[in-house]
Design an enzyme around this catalytic site. Structure first.
Site, PDB file in Angstrom:
ATOM      1  N   ASP A 210      24.682  -7.808  15.836  1.00  0.00           N
ATOM      2  CA  ASP A 210      24.634  -8.635  14.626  1.00  0.00           C
ATOM      3  C   ASP A 210      25.123 -10.032  15.011  1.00  0.00           C
ATOM      4  O   ASP A 210      25.561 -10.263  16.130  1.00  0.00           O
ATOM      5  CB  ASP A 210      25.532  -8.056  13.519  1.00  0.00           C
ATOM      6  CG  ASP A 210      27.002  -8.086  13.889  1.00  0.00           C
ATOM      7  OD1 ASP A 210      27.324  -8.163  15.091  1.00  0.00           O
ATOM      8  OD2 ASP A 210      27.851  -8.045  12.988  1.00  0.00           O
ATOM      9  N   ASP A 212      27.975 -12.774  14.501  1.00  0.00           N
ATOM     10  CA  ASP A 212      29.361 -12.769  14.061  1.00  0.00           C
ATOM     11  C   ASP A 212      29.453 -13.571  12.752  1.00  0.00           C
ATOM     12  O   ASP A 212      28.469 -14.155  12.296  1.00  0.00           O
ATOM     13  CB  ASP A 212      30.223 -13.373  15.179  1.00  0.00           C
ATOM     14  CG  ASP A 212      31.681 -13.002  15.064  1.00  0.00           C
ATOM     15  OD1 ASP A 212      31.972 -11.876  14.626  1.00  0.00           O
ATOM     16  OD2 ASP A 212      32.525 -13.843  15.419  1.00  0.00           O
TER      17      ASP A 212
END
Ligand SMILES: [Zn+2]
Length: 295
Positions: A210, A212
């Site tokens: 993902d 951050d």
């Protein structure tokens, strides 16, 4: 089985997936630093002798700060491993390192502060070089193998290793980006340092799952949907990482012994060897024995 040569340290996701590969044989290994996170598994995989090790232990029991890094590396060394390919899930700190890509890290910023990060903490002073924390030879082999993988494989990246277990604040995340960090994770340190001290070639295949928290998330999507997406990214990245490692094991040169990492202690022991207590020499014989052979 002959002595195993290639160690594969599986982080989140990869360890479970690898354990399903081939018929492995778990072995008990004692180390001066206690037991490793899990029993290393000796296996013949892709025609190579490998040792799988789950970094976080069975059932993901060890949090990043509690992983017995020293015992893990020692156990692999004791089993005859000279080359380690490690994996780890990370957050991405830049737009073009997309979830699902793979990154062959070339640099680290170590922000950990409560982990045992050396084998040489008493009785002698050892300073290994660490300007290039990952083996350049192994990274090159991984990069070549990356051409066979159906995702983007970035050939360099700076991994910021934080202590955790909590994730970063937004201010920290922005700071890590300003520092030149490309990925954020919690496990590469001190693993890479210890591998260098143990004179083993070590490279990390990182997979961003993902972005951050520096990157604003779409507020229309719920947290559950986001978590689902992260897990799905992890699964995809794991499949790619396994393929990458499989291809790397086929590379000519994978089993070469001629690498600077293997001589990391040559100029690194600063202590007067005659003053190093014999108890310390005996305890660390696996790592330093040959350097004391002429004493
Ligand atoms: Zn090397």
């Amino acid at each position: 089985m002959k002595q195993a040569r290639i160690g594969i340290i599986g982080g989140t996701g990869l360890a479970e997936a690898l354990l399903k590969e081939g018929d492995g044989e778990p072995v008990e290994v004692d180390t001066p630093f206690g037991p490793p996170a899990s029993k290393p598994i000796l296996a013949n995989w892709q025609g190579a002798e490998v040792v799988f090790l789950s970094r976080h232990g069975e059932g993901h029991r060890f949090s990043p700060s509690a992983v017995p890094y020293r015992a893990n590396i020692w156990a692999l060394k004791k089993l005859g491993v000279s080359t380690i390919i490690a994996s780890g899930a990370t957050g991405s700190l830049r737009e073009d390192f997309e979830p699902g890509h793979l990154v062959l890290c070339d640099q680290v910023i170590d922000r950990t502060h409560r982990r045992e990060s050396t084998f040489f903490d008493q009785g002698l002073a050892v300073h290994v070089e660490f300007a290039d924390p990952f083996c350049p030879r192994l990274r090159k082999l991984l990069a070549e193998a990356g051409q066979q993988v159906e995702t983007t494989v970035h050939h360099a990246g700076t991994y910021v290793c934080m202590e955790g277990p909590q994730f970063s604040t937004r201010a920290e995340s922005n700071m890590h980006r300003q520092w030149g960090g490309d990925l954020i994770g919690m496990t590469c340190m001190p693993e890479a340092k210890l591998a260098r001290e143990a004179q083993m070639c070590y490279a990390l295949v990182a997979f961003p799952t993902d972005y951050d928290c520096w990157r604003p998330v779409e507020t229309t999507r719920g947290k559950e949907a986001l978590l689902k997406e992260i897990l799905s990214n992890l699964k995809t990245a794991t499949t790619h990482a396994i393929r990458l490692i499989q291809e790397t094991l086929k590379r000519p040169g994978m089993f070469e012994a001629d690498c600077a990492c293997r001589g990391a202690l040559k100029m690194a022991i600063w202590s007067d060897k005659s003053k190093v207590p014999s108890s310390v020499r005996q305890r660390l014989d696996l790592l330093i024995g040959s350097h004391f052979a002429d004493e």
